[in-house]
Scaffold this active site. Structure first.
Site, PDB file in Angstrom:
ATOM      1  N   GLU A 139       0.824  -1.213   0.000  1.00  0.00           N
ATOM      2  CA  GLU A 139       0.000   0.000   0.000  1.00  0.00           C
ATOM      3  C   GLU A 139       0.856   1.260   0.000  1.00  0.00           C
ATOM      4  O   GLU A 139       0.496   2.274  -0.612  1.00  0.00           O
ATOM      5  CB  GLU A 139      -0.953  -0.012   1.189  1.00  0.00           C
ATOM      6  CG  GLU A 139      -2.123  -0.967   1.062  1.00  0.00           C
ATOM      7  CD  GLU A 139      -1.746  -2.416   1.285  1.00  0.00           C
ATOM      8  OE1 GLU A 139      -2.566  -3.307   0.975  1.00  0.00           O
ATOM      9  OE2 GLU A 139      -0.623  -2.678   1.789  1.00  0.00           O
ATOM     10  N   HIS A 190     -10.366  -6.097   8.985  1.00  0.00           N
ATOM     11  CA  HIS A 190     -10.935  -5.912   7.651  1.00  0.00           C
ATOM     12  C   HIS A 190     -12.326  -5.279   7.710  1.00  0.00           C
ATOM     13  O   HIS A 190     -13.095  -5.391   6.752  1.00  0.00           O
ATOM     14  CB  HIS A 190     -11.042  -7.259   6.915  1.00  0.00           C
ATOM     15  CG  HIS A 190      -9.739  -7.898   6.605  1.00  0.00           C
ATOM     16  ND1 HIS A 190      -8.981  -8.521   7.559  1.00  0.00           N
ATOM     17  CD2 HIS A 190      -9.051  -8.006   5.440  1.00  0.00           C
ATOM     18  CE1 HIS A 190      -7.878  -9.005   6.998  1.00  0.00           C
ATOM     19  NE2 HIS A 190      -7.895  -8.701   5.710  1.00  0.00           N
TER      20      HIS A 190
END
Length: 323
Positions: free
Chosen positions: A60, A129
Site C-alpha cells: 500500500e 478488515h
C-alpha cells in the site's frame, strides 16, 4: 437512466472517466486481471489496456507513493486500497505528501489523485478488515473525503473526485456493493454538498454511507407513529455541508448524528460540536451521537450484530431525543 448495482456504478464512473480523459489511470492490488476484490474494476483492463489499468505489488505504501508521483507528473491516478484497514500502510504518502503538496509548493503544484477504499462491517471479516477510519482522514488538511450511500452518488461522486485537482479519499461500503438503484450518468455530484434523503419536521438525523439506509428505515417506522424525522445524507465528510445541516436543525430543533464508525472522536463529534456552538439557540434538546462502541469489530457474526449500529439502536436514540 439505468438500474445498476453500487459496484457497477463505481465501475461505470471509472470507465467513463477513463474514456473522457486519457490521463486517468487505475492501479492497485488485483485491479486488472482479477477485476478487483469486489469486482469494481472488472473489464477495465480489456478496454483500456495494461498501461492504464495496472496490477501492483502488495504494498500500500508503494501504490500510494507511486500515485502521488504520477499525479504530480500530470496523470490522474485512481488507486485502490483493498480494505480501508490497510490505509494505515499508506499514510505517509497520503497524509505527508499528497495532502500537503499544494500548500508546500505555494499553490504551483497539485495532486489530482483518488484513493478508493471499502470500509465497514457486516461480512464477518474481523477486526482487521471491517474498520471505518474516515475520521482519521477528514482530520487532515488538504484531503477531501466522500462516502456515497447509493449507486447514483457512487457514480456522481467518483466522477467529481476524479475531476478534482486535489487528493480525494473515496470511501465505499462493502455491504453496499450489491445495492441496486437508478443511475443517471449525466448527473455529477458536488463534493461538499449534502442531500435531504427524507424531509421531516420533528428531528434531524445526520448520517452517511451505509448508515443512511439504516436511518431511513428507522425514520419510516417512526412515521407510522406520527413522528416525522428528516434524514440528511452528508455524502461528503470533508468538506461537509454545514448549511444544509444548520437549516434542518433550525426546522426540527433536535439532532442525532449516526455513523457506523466508533463513536469516540468520530465524525459525529465534529458535527455535534458545530451544532452546539453555532446553532445552540435552535435546539430544544441536547445534540446526540450514535456510533459503534469503543472496541475492535468482532469476527463472530452474532457479536458483530450486537456491535453494529442498527435500526433498533437508531430508534432507541430517537426516542430518547424526543422524550
Amino acid at each position: 437512466m439505468s438500474s445498476l448495482r453500487y459496484a457497477h456504478a463505481v465501475n461505470l464512473a471509472l470507465a467513463d472517466a477513463m474514456a473522457a480523459d486519457e490521463r486517468v489511470v487505475v492501479l492497485g492490488e488485483d485491479v486488472a486481471q482479477a477485476g478487483g476484490s469486489f469486482k469494481a474494476t472488472r473489464g477495465l483492463l480489456e478496454r483500456f489496456g495494461p498501461e492504464r489499468v495496472i496490477d501492483t505489488p502488495i504494498s500500500e505504501a508503494a501504490i500510494t507513493s507511486a500515485a502521488v508521483g504520477a499525479a504530480m507528473a500530470g496523470l490522474r491516478p485512481v488507486l485502490e486500497i483493498m480494505f480501508m484497514d490497510f490505509i494505515t500502510l499508506a499514510m505517509d504518502g497520503l497524509v505527508n505528501q499528497a495532502a500537503k503538496a499544494r500548500f508546500m509548493f505555494g499553490g504551483r503544484c497539485s495532486v489530482p489523485m483518488v484513493v478508493r477504499t471499502p470500509h465497514g462491517g457486516g461480512l464477518s471479516a474481523g477486526p482487521q478488515h471491517s474498520q471505518c477510519l474516515e475520521a482519521w482522514l477528514a482530520h487532515v488538511p488538504g484531503l477531501k473525503v466522500v462516502c456515497p450511500s447509493n449507486p447514483q452518488d457512487a457514480y456522481g461522486l467518483l466522477r467529481a473526485a476524479i475531476d478534482d485537482p486535489d487528493p480525494v479519499v473515496f470511501v465505499e461500503h462493502k455491504a453496499l456493493y450489491g445495492m441496486r438503484g437508478e443511475v443517471d450518468a449525466g448527473l455529477r455530484a458536488r463534493i461538499g454538498e449534502a442531500r435531504v434523503a427524507r424531509p421531516g419536521r420533528d428531528a434531524t438525523l445526520v448520517c452517511y454511507g451505509a448508515a443512511v439506509g439504516t436511518c431511513l428505515a428507522a425514520a419510516g417506522l417512526l412515521a407510522d407513529r406520527g413522528v416525522e424525522v428528516e434524514v440528511i445524507d452528508l455524502r461528503s465528510l470533508q468538506p461537509w455541508d454545514w448549511e444544509t445541516v444548520r437549516a434542518s436543525v433550525a426546522r426540527t430543533h433536535r439532532a442525532l448524528v449516526v455513523h457506523e464508525a466508533v463513536q469516540a472522536y468520530g465524525v459525529g463529534a465534529e458535527i455535534a460540536a458545530c451544532i452546539g456552538e453555532h446553532a445552540f439557540d435552535e435546539l430544544d434538546a441536547p445534540v446526540m451521537r450514535l456510533g459503534a462502541p469503543f472496541m475492535p469489530v468482532p469476527f463472530s457474526a452474532t457479536l458483530e450484530a450486537r456491535y453494529a449500529v442498527d435500526e433498533t439502536k437508531v430508534l432507541a436514540a430517537l426516542e430518547r431525543l424526543m422524550a
